[in-house]
Design an enzyme around this catalytic site. Structure first.
Site, PDB file in Angstrom:
ATOM      1  N   LYS A   1       0.850  -1.195   0.000  1.00  0.00           N
ATOM      2  CA  LYS A   1       0.000   0.000   0.000  1.00  0.00           C
ATOM      3  C   LYS A   1       0.883   1.241   0.000  1.00  0.00           C
ATOM      4  O   LYS A   1       1.781   1.367   0.823  1.00  0.00           O
ATOM      5  CB  LYS A   1      -0.949  -0.020   1.200  1.00  0.00           C
ATOM      6  CG  LYS A   1      -2.043  -1.054   1.036  1.00  0.00           C
ATOM      7  CD  LYS A   1      -3.234  -0.789   1.899  1.00  0.00           C
ATOM      8  CE  LYS A   1      -4.357  -1.746   1.551  1.00  0.00           C
ATOM      9  NZ  LYS A   1      -5.039  -1.392   0.291  1.00  0.00           N
TER      10      LYS A   1
ATOM     11  N   ARG B   1     -10.751  -9.473  -4.645  1.00  0.00           N
ATOM     12  CA  ARG B   1     -11.470 -10.120  -5.752  1.00  0.00           C
ATOM     13  C   ARG B   1     -10.910 -11.502  -6.049  1.00  0.00           C
ATOM     14  O   ARG B   1     -11.616 -12.363  -6.564  1.00  0.00           O
ATOM     15  CB  ARG B   1     -11.465  -9.197  -6.975  1.00  0.00           C
ATOM     16  CG  ARG B   1     -10.123  -8.950  -7.574  1.00  0.00           C
ATOM     17  CD  ARG B   1     -10.105  -7.736  -8.495  1.00  0.00           C
ATOM     18  NE  ARG B   1     -10.132  -6.478  -7.755  1.00  0.00           N
ATOM     19  CZ  ARG B   1     -10.094  -5.270  -8.320  1.00  0.00           C
ATOM     20  NH1 ARG B   1     -10.065  -5.156  -9.634  1.00  0.00           N
ATOM     21  NH2 ARG B   1     -10.100  -4.173  -7.585  1.00  0.00           N
TER      22      ARG B   1
HETATM   23  N1  BES Z   1      -8.895  -3.506   1.061  1.00  0.00           N
HETATM   24  C1  BES Z   1      -8.705  -2.639  -0.025  1.00  0.00           C
HETATM   25  C2  BES Z   1      -9.864  -1.639  -0.197  1.00  0.00           C
HETATM   26  C3  BES Z   1     -10.130  -0.689   0.927  1.00  0.00           C
HETATM   27  C4  BES Z   1      -9.651   0.604   0.858  1.00  0.00           C
HETATM   28  C5  BES Z   1     -10.907  -1.054   1.994  1.00  0.00           C
HETATM   29  C6  BES Z   1      -9.950   1.491   1.868  1.00  0.00           C
HETATM   30  C7  BES Z   1     -11.187  -0.165   3.017  1.00  0.00           C
HETATM   31  C8  BES Z   1     -10.711   1.110   2.953  1.00  0.00           C
HETATM   32  C9  BES Z   1      -8.560  -3.420  -1.319  1.00  0.00           C
HETATM   33  O1  BES Z   1      -8.027  -4.684  -1.202  1.00  0.00           O
HETATM   34  C10 BES Z   1      -7.651  -2.646  -2.201  1.00  0.00           C
HETATM   35  O2  BES Z   1      -6.525  -2.476  -1.829  1.00  0.00           O
HETATM   36  N2  BES Z   1      -8.151  -2.181  -3.309  1.00  0.00           N
HETATM   37  C11 BES Z   1      -7.390  -1.418  -4.218  1.00  0.00           C
HETATM   38  C12 BES Z   1      -7.684  -1.941  -5.603  1.00  0.00           C
HETATM   39  C13 BES Z   1      -6.768  -1.429  -6.650  1.00  0.00           C
HETATM   40  C14 BES Z   1      -5.382  -1.984  -6.466  1.00  0.00           C
HETATM   41  C15 BES Z   1      -7.323  -1.863  -7.985  1.00  0.00           C
HETATM   42  C16 BES Z   1      -7.807   0.040  -4.100  1.00  0.00           C
HETATM   43  O3  BES Z   1      -8.970   0.301  -3.867  1.00  0.00           O
HETATM   44  O4  BES Z   1      -6.939   0.884  -4.216  1.00  0.00           O
HETATM   45 ZN    ZN Z   2      -5.889  -4.662  -1.238  1.00  0.00          ZN
END
Ligand code: BES
Ligand code: ZN
Ligand code: ZN
Length: 469
Positions: A249, A324
């Protein structure tokens, strides 16, 4: 918090009188001076009048007259305000005296606001208020139903608030087993060997970087009097912690609250708990794929091609789009039940949170329109409002890979929708996807939603199933 019926108000009870107009004040309940004071306060638009008496406190709470979902929500908020006041005053219990139509919402708001997560404090400062007695129109069975829902939410919030240091994938399976015993639903836990045998490539890929094995837990509530022939299946994202994996992240605080990435799983677990505890006459199955997502020497990598449970291949372009991957396997596993409908719930995309914040739930799906309408109605009933996003097939264009059947990363706008479309590729039944990335977790409390895990999804599922025909 104990919620129970009483036949009359005790002499020393602290009482909340719920009224919708001054005329409903009973002269027997108050002295003349008190009545004059209350009326003056109500006129000055004080909707929660406090009387500090010698033996007790009395609260007069003015609620709206209408009986719609907005009034119900205002009653929940009024309940949470009263409860916080009662705790400040160190009261040990409140007797609610009411024939008001929103009294169940008021009591629900009180009970939900009284949640605390104290496990890790050495000095546990417990709220003083421990019991609600109810005098009035609500029956003992109405109160038992509220109690079942409140317990479900408490458990759900506990699960979300537990950090990874306690709640890893094997532990979430154990917690589900405990809750199954408590509420009366059946639980089967599939361990890593079985997950391998089932070729759940998505779940196994995300788990590759972990020091803990994955789990896949199946819950079932199948009452004898079930009204549905084919089951309703709920699927919850159980990423017990999301670092992003090798696609770590990127921004400053984006990992701080990622213990909430099993909020969808917690909602499904709480949903089954409430349905079973309150013995709703519907056959419901819950599926929880669980793992953490973290980098390591063996972690799955961008560029990897993964063969999923349904044999489709996925090119991983971002390991942070892990939800996903594990949900897809669970959704294709759900096909074996020939379900009437599948709803999933996931903290799937930051994009959903960016779009609507914590104010509601993003939904999309391919069911008949009337099913989505029913879900929206439930969303209003419980004030977990639904925003429907488009689910047009054109969004699939973003998921084309040059070397596999699909990629796990949309390359354009509508990130929440491409995530939902990705999942739809693993379904063969009427399907609704719920993205709760916005409302699953709060840094600060809002009314009856306490800080941390909110339990969003539980009351939504419960109301939807209860009103399922
Ligand atoms: N767990 C995250 C989404 C999330 C973000 C949940 C903020 C709660 C609060 C998810 O697994 C993720 O990281 N999604 C990415 C997807 C992207 C890489 C296509 C995102 O939303 O940035
Ligand atoms: Zn994620
Ligand atoms: Zn995630």
């Amino acid at each position: 918090m104990e919620i129970k019926k009483a036949s009359k108000i005790g002499a020393k009870d602290n009482v909340a009188y719920l009224i919708s107009s001054e005329k409903e004040l009973k002269t027997a309940d108050f002295s003349k001076e008190e009545l004059t004071f209350i009326k003056a306060e109500l006129k000055a638009e004080n909707k929660q009048v406090v009387l500090n008496r010698f033996n007790n406190y009395a609260f007069v709470v003015l609620l709206d007259k209408e009986n719609d979902y907005k009034t119900a929500e205002k009653a929940r908020i009024a309940g949470s305000i009263l409860l916080n006041e009662a705790n400040k005053l160190k009261l040990t219990g409140i007797t609610v005296s009411s024939d008001h139509k929103s009294s169940s919402s008021f009591i629900e708001g009180m009970a939900l606001a009284n949640y605390q997560f104290l496990k890790y404090f050495s000095d546990k400062k417990l709220n003083s208020c421990k019991a609600v007695k109810v005098v009035g129109a609500l029956s003992a069975s109405d109160l038992k139903d509220i109690d079942g829902i409140v317990k479900a939410i408490y458990h759900t919030r506990d699960l979300v608030n537990e950090p990874l240091s306690f709640l890893n994938a094997p532990q979430i399976a154990k917690e589900i087993e405990k809750l199954g015993k408590e509420a009366g639903f059946k639980v089967e836990v599939l361990e890593k060997a079985k997950i391998k045998a089932l070729k759940m490539g998505g779940l196994l890929a995300v788990n590759q970087g972990s020091i803990d094995p994955p789990t896949f837990t199946i819950m079932e509530w199948k009452p004898k009097n079930a009204k549905n022939k084919k089951p309703i299946v709920l699927v919850g994202k159980g990423v017990v912690y999301d670092t992003g994996g090798l696609s770590l992240k990127p921004t400053a605080n984006s990992m701080d609250f990622m213990k909430c990435d099993m909020g969808g799983a917690a909602a499904v677990i709480g949903g089954l708990y409430a349905v079973a505890k309150n013995e709703l006459p519907y056959h419901v199955i819950g599926l929880i794929p669980a793992t953490d997502n973290r980098p390591s020497g063996n972690a799955y990598a961008p560029g990897d091609v993964v063969t999923m449970h349904n044999n489709k291949t996925v090119e991983v372009l971002n390991t942070d789009a892990e939800g996903r991957m594990i949900m897809a396997d669970a959704l294709s596993y759900a096909q074996k039940y020939k379900p009437e409908i599948v709803l999933d719930c996931a903290t799937l995309t930051g994009a959903a949170a960016m779009c609507i914040g914590h104010y509601g739930v993003v939904a999309m799906g391919n069911t008949e329109a009337k099913t989505m309408d029913k879900l929206k109605e439930s969303g209003n009933n419980v004030y977990e409002r639904i925003v429907e996003f488009p689910f047009w097939d054109e969004y699939n264009e973003q998921l084309k890979s040059s070397i596999a059947d699909l990629t796990n990363l949309g390359n354009g706008p509508g990130g929440s929708i491409t995530a939902g479309k990705f999942l739809e590729n693993f379904t063969d039944y009427p399907y609704i996807h719920l993205d709760i990335a916005g409302p699953a977790f709060l840094k600060k409390p809002i009314n009856y939603l306490t800080q941390g895990g909110t339990g969003v999804g539980v009351r939504l599922f419960y109301d939807f199933i209860k009103n399922y025909n």
